[in-house]
Design a protein around this motif. Sequence first.
Motif, PDB file in Angstrom:
ATOM      1  N   PRO A  60      15.432   4.029  34.244  1.00  0.00           N
ATOM      2  CA  PRO A  60      14.815   3.508  33.006  1.00  0.00           C
ATOM      3  C   PRO A  60      14.606   4.606  31.971  1.00  0.00           C
ATOM      4  O   PRO A  60      14.713   4.368  30.771  1.00  0.00           O
ATOM      5  CB  PRO A  60      13.458   2.959  33.467  1.00  0.00           C
ATOM      6  CG  PRO A  60      13.359   3.185  34.890  1.00  0.00           C
ATOM      7  CD  PRO A  60      14.594   3.812  35.413  1.00  0.00           C
ATOM      8  N   VAL A  86      17.932   4.840  30.241  1.00  0.00           N
ATOM      9  CA  VAL A  86      18.451   3.656  29.565  1.00  0.00           C
ATOM     10  C   VAL A  86      17.807   3.569  28.185  1.00  0.00           C
ATOM     11  O   VAL A  86      16.618   3.809  28.023  1.00  0.00           O
ATOM     12  CB  VAL A  86      18.147   2.375  30.375  1.00  0.00           C
ATOM     13  CG1 VAL A  86      18.442   1.143  29.544  1.00  0.00           C
ATOM     14  CG2 VAL A  86      18.969   2.350  31.639  1.00  0.00           C
ATOM     15  N   SER A  87      18.608   3.260  27.207  1.00  0.00           N
ATOM     16  CA  SER A  87      18.171   3.200  25.820  1.00  0.00           C
ATOM     17  C   SER A  87      16.823   2.507  25.645  1.00  0.00           C
ATOM     18  O   SER A  87      16.589   1.420  26.175  1.00  0.00           O
ATOM     19  CB  SER A  87      19.249   2.473  25.027  1.00  0.00           C
ATOM     20  OG  SER A  87      18.712   1.839  23.924  1.00  0.00           O
ATOM     21  N   GLY A  88      15.929   3.141  24.892  1.00  0.00           N
ATOM     22  CA  GLY A  88      14.605   2.591  24.660  1.00  0.00           C
ATOM     23  C   GLY A  88      14.628   1.236  23.977  1.00  0.00           C
ATOM     24  O   GLY A  88      13.819   0.355  24.279  1.00  0.00           O
ATOM     25  N   VAL A  89      15.595   1.035  23.078  1.00  0.00           N
ATOM     26  CA  VAL A  89      15.676  -0.249  22.380  1.00  0.00           C
ATOM     27  C   VAL A  89      16.030  -1.353  23.375  1.00  0.00           C
ATOM     28  O   VAL A  89      15.490  -2.456  23.315  1.00  0.00           O
ATOM     29  CB  VAL A  89      16.750  -0.217  21.276  1.00  0.00           C
ATOM     30  CG1 VAL A  89      16.540  -1.368  20.324  1.00  0.00           C
ATOM     31  CG2 VAL A  89      16.728   1.089  20.544  1.00  0.00           C
ATOM     32  N   VAL A  90      16.954  -1.046  24.299  1.00  0.00           N
ATOM     33  CA  VAL A  90      17.354  -2.050  25.288  1.00  0.00           C
ATOM     34  C   VAL A  90      16.174  -2.423  26.170  1.00  0.00           C
ATOM     35  O   VAL A  90      15.960  -3.592  26.498  1.00  0.00           O
ATOM     36  CB  VAL A  90      18.530  -1.524  26.141  1.00  0.00           C
ATOM     37  CG1 VAL A  90      18.826  -2.457  27.287  1.00  0.00           C
ATOM     38  CG2 VAL A  90      19.763  -1.328  25.275  1.00  0.00           C
ATOM     39  N   ARG A  91      15.367  -1.401  26.542  1.00  0.00           N
ATOM     40  CA  ARG A  91      14.218  -1.709  27.398  1.00  0.00           C
ATOM     41  C   ARG A  91      13.200  -2.562  26.667  1.00  0.00           C
ATOM     42  O   ARG A  91      12.580  -3.448  27.246  1.00  0.00           O
ATOM     43  CB  ARG A  91      13.581  -0.411  27.890  1.00  0.00           C
ATOM     44  CG  ARG A  91      14.504   0.308  28.842  1.00  0.00           C
ATOM     45  CD  ARG A  91      14.024   1.688  29.104  1.00  0.00           C
ATOM     46  NE  ARG A  91      12.791   1.695  29.860  1.00  0.00           N
ATOM     47  CZ  ARG A  91      12.064   2.773  30.020  1.00  0.00           C
ATOM     48  NH1 ARG A  91      12.399   3.893  29.435  1.00  0.00           N
ATOM     49  NH2 ARG A  91      10.975   2.712  30.738  1.00  0.00           N
ATOM     50  N   LEU A 105      13.974  -4.654  24.294  1.00  0.00           N
ATOM     51  CA  LEU A 105      14.601  -5.972  24.248  1.00  0.00           C
ATOM     52  C   LEU A 105      14.299  -6.760  25.526  1.00  0.00           C
ATOM     53  O   LEU A 105      13.963  -7.949  25.470  1.00  0.00           O
ATOM     54  CB  LEU A 105      16.126  -5.810  24.086  1.00  0.00           C
ATOM     55  CG  LEU A 105      16.974  -7.033  24.445  1.00  0.00           C
ATOM     56  CD1 LEU A 105      16.812  -8.105  23.391  1.00  0.00           C
ATOM     57  CD2 LEU A 105      18.438  -6.660  24.602  1.00  0.00           C
ATOM     58  N   SER A 106      14.392  -6.081  26.684  1.00  0.00           N
ATOM     59  CA  SER A 106      14.087  -6.766  27.946  1.00  0.00           C
ATOM     60  C   SER A 106      12.673  -7.312  27.939  1.00  0.00           C
ATOM     61  O   SER A 106      12.423  -8.410  28.429  1.00  0.00           O
ATOM     62  CB  SER A 106      14.227  -5.811  29.125  1.00  0.00           C
ATOM     63  OG  SER A 106      15.335  -5.001  28.986  1.00  0.00           O
ATOM     64  N   TRP A 107      11.746  -6.520  27.381  1.00  0.00           N
ATOM     65  CA  TRP A 107      10.361  -7.002  27.341  1.00  0.00           C
ATOM     66  C   TRP A 107      10.211  -8.192  26.402  1.00  0.00           C
ATOM     67  O   TRP A 107       9.405  -9.079  26.654  1.00  0.00           O
ATOM     68  CB  TRP A 107       9.400  -5.878  26.956  1.00  0.00           C
ATOM     69  CG  TRP A 107       9.131  -4.989  28.117  1.00  0.00           C
ATOM     70  CD1 TRP A 107       9.561  -3.725  28.293  1.00  0.00           C
ATOM     71  CD2 TRP A 107       8.406  -5.328  29.300  1.00  0.00           C
ATOM     72  NE1 TRP A 107       9.149  -3.238  29.499  1.00  0.00           N
ATOM     73  CE2 TRP A 107       8.440  -4.201  30.146  1.00  0.00           C
ATOM     74  CE3 TRP A 107       7.730  -6.474  29.743  1.00  0.00           C
ATOM     75  CZ2 TRP A 107       7.827  -4.183  31.396  1.00  0.00           C
ATOM     76  CZ3 TRP A 107       7.115  -6.458  30.978  1.00  0.00           C
ATOM     77  CH2 TRP A 107       7.172  -5.319  31.793  1.00  0.00           C
TER      78      TRP A 107
END
Lengths: 265, 267
Positions: free
Chosen positions: B92, B95-100, B102-104
Amino acid sequence: MEMKPLTRVVLGLVCLLVAIWLVAPTLVVVPMSFNENKSLAFPPQGFSWQWYQNFVTNPDWSNSFLNSLKVASIVAVLATVLGTLAAFGLDRMKARPANLLRMLMLTPMVVPGVVLAIGIYAVYLDTRLVGTLLGFVLAHTILALPFVLIAVSANLEVFDRRLETAAASLGANALTTFRTVTLPLIAPGLLSGLLFAFATSFDEIVVSLFITNPYLKTLPVQIFASITRDADPTVAAVGTILLFATTILIGSGMLLLGRERKGRQ
Amino acid sequence: MLALPALVLLLAVIGYPLLTIILRSLSEPEWGLQNYIWFFSMPINLTVLQRTFVISTWVTLVCVVSAYPYAYLMTAVGPRVRLVLMLCVLIPFWVSGVVRTLSWVILLQDSGVINSILRSLGLGGVRLIRTQTGVVIGMAQVLLPFMILPLYSVMKGIDLRLMRAAQSLGARPSRAFFTIYLPLSLPGVYAGAIIVFILALGFYITPALLGGPRSTMLSTLVQTQVLSLLQWGRGGAMGVVLLVTTFVLLALAAPVMRSRYREAERR
């Protein structure tokens, strides 16, 4: 440390929960990326590859991806060169000024992103650097520099300078000494610096959001715009690709590192 | 002077922009402290400032409480499990902060994973997105590696024989933990907590995507002033307040951390 069986079970459970909390949320992008409907509502319906297709064929997405690759590659090289030079320079200076300069060079890590972003935006507006490749490269390089400096400095700390003296006393000139003695020994630090710099740039969003324009967007900017604008599952497809690429890179890196260590023992 | 190129770039791309912002906060629309007076006299600004501190404190607390047992377990297990635990932290982290974030969004939204599970269990939905709770959950997950890594590096160096010695002298495990292990691990807690708190203060993306009007943090306010209202003076003043707070905290923490680290090393 001796623990009661109950303590042990509770500890294990708590850690399992933390591990799930760390990893699982990100995995949710995987099922969402195969959604048949244009929606990010859970649960996803049906199965389709259309969002992956969209990522490749839609210029908004593919161009921003290529832009990110381009910027990050240049930044990785530039930050590694500048950071390595700086690490050498600081290593050869007196302790006091070196420490002061080192702290100065690490400031980009702690300056709040938005404050830096409005500052750079203000300067870029005056110098017409908004939405230019040069603008992105300069801003990302300065943000990546601390990581290279830390990685290479850590390597230099355990580097025995007498090896260089030895090479020189055997008749090697400065360049040969650097190429055959210094460079191979600091290579691990250089490589991890390069990787960190690439990742920092590829991932950078806050400053990028301010200095972007419709002509030059990086991938994180496109992802952010897409999340705030509509529920386009292409973001989930991109997220899935990034997630797998990262996992493979980190996993193989750690395995290689582990094997190398075992080999040395 | 090999450090010169980096230094020049640093002054041009960090120093000069920050100076510009400080100057604008003092000079737009006219010279004076008007923007700072405005900032500290508007109740809404003070509410947001206070909220930024409250959210950052919560995030730090959540991180300490969940990172502590995790980092401890990493020191107590075999190399294979440790590798898995380390991967759970590092993946984590990379993994790109924006993608994480987005998951939230997908997880917390009203039609998201958590709410659909709750509904299928026959429970009513809860509002998570655009609330402070949602922001804290998302931010803490993004920042957790910054807490686990320094904590682990300190705990790794603690000599576990001290615990055994204490127990052989009759101390119960809990007493041995509180009088020996906890104090020895505190440098890691301080280091991690200060990093997490400072990063949380300046967080922008996660609150912007997960938060709502009632969970606005200072960074969003700065962005609104500059990009939407073109109020460079006011936005700049807010930025300077955020900047000064960060550096004051760092300056306060630095001597404590340094001496603690040194103590830990000496041991």
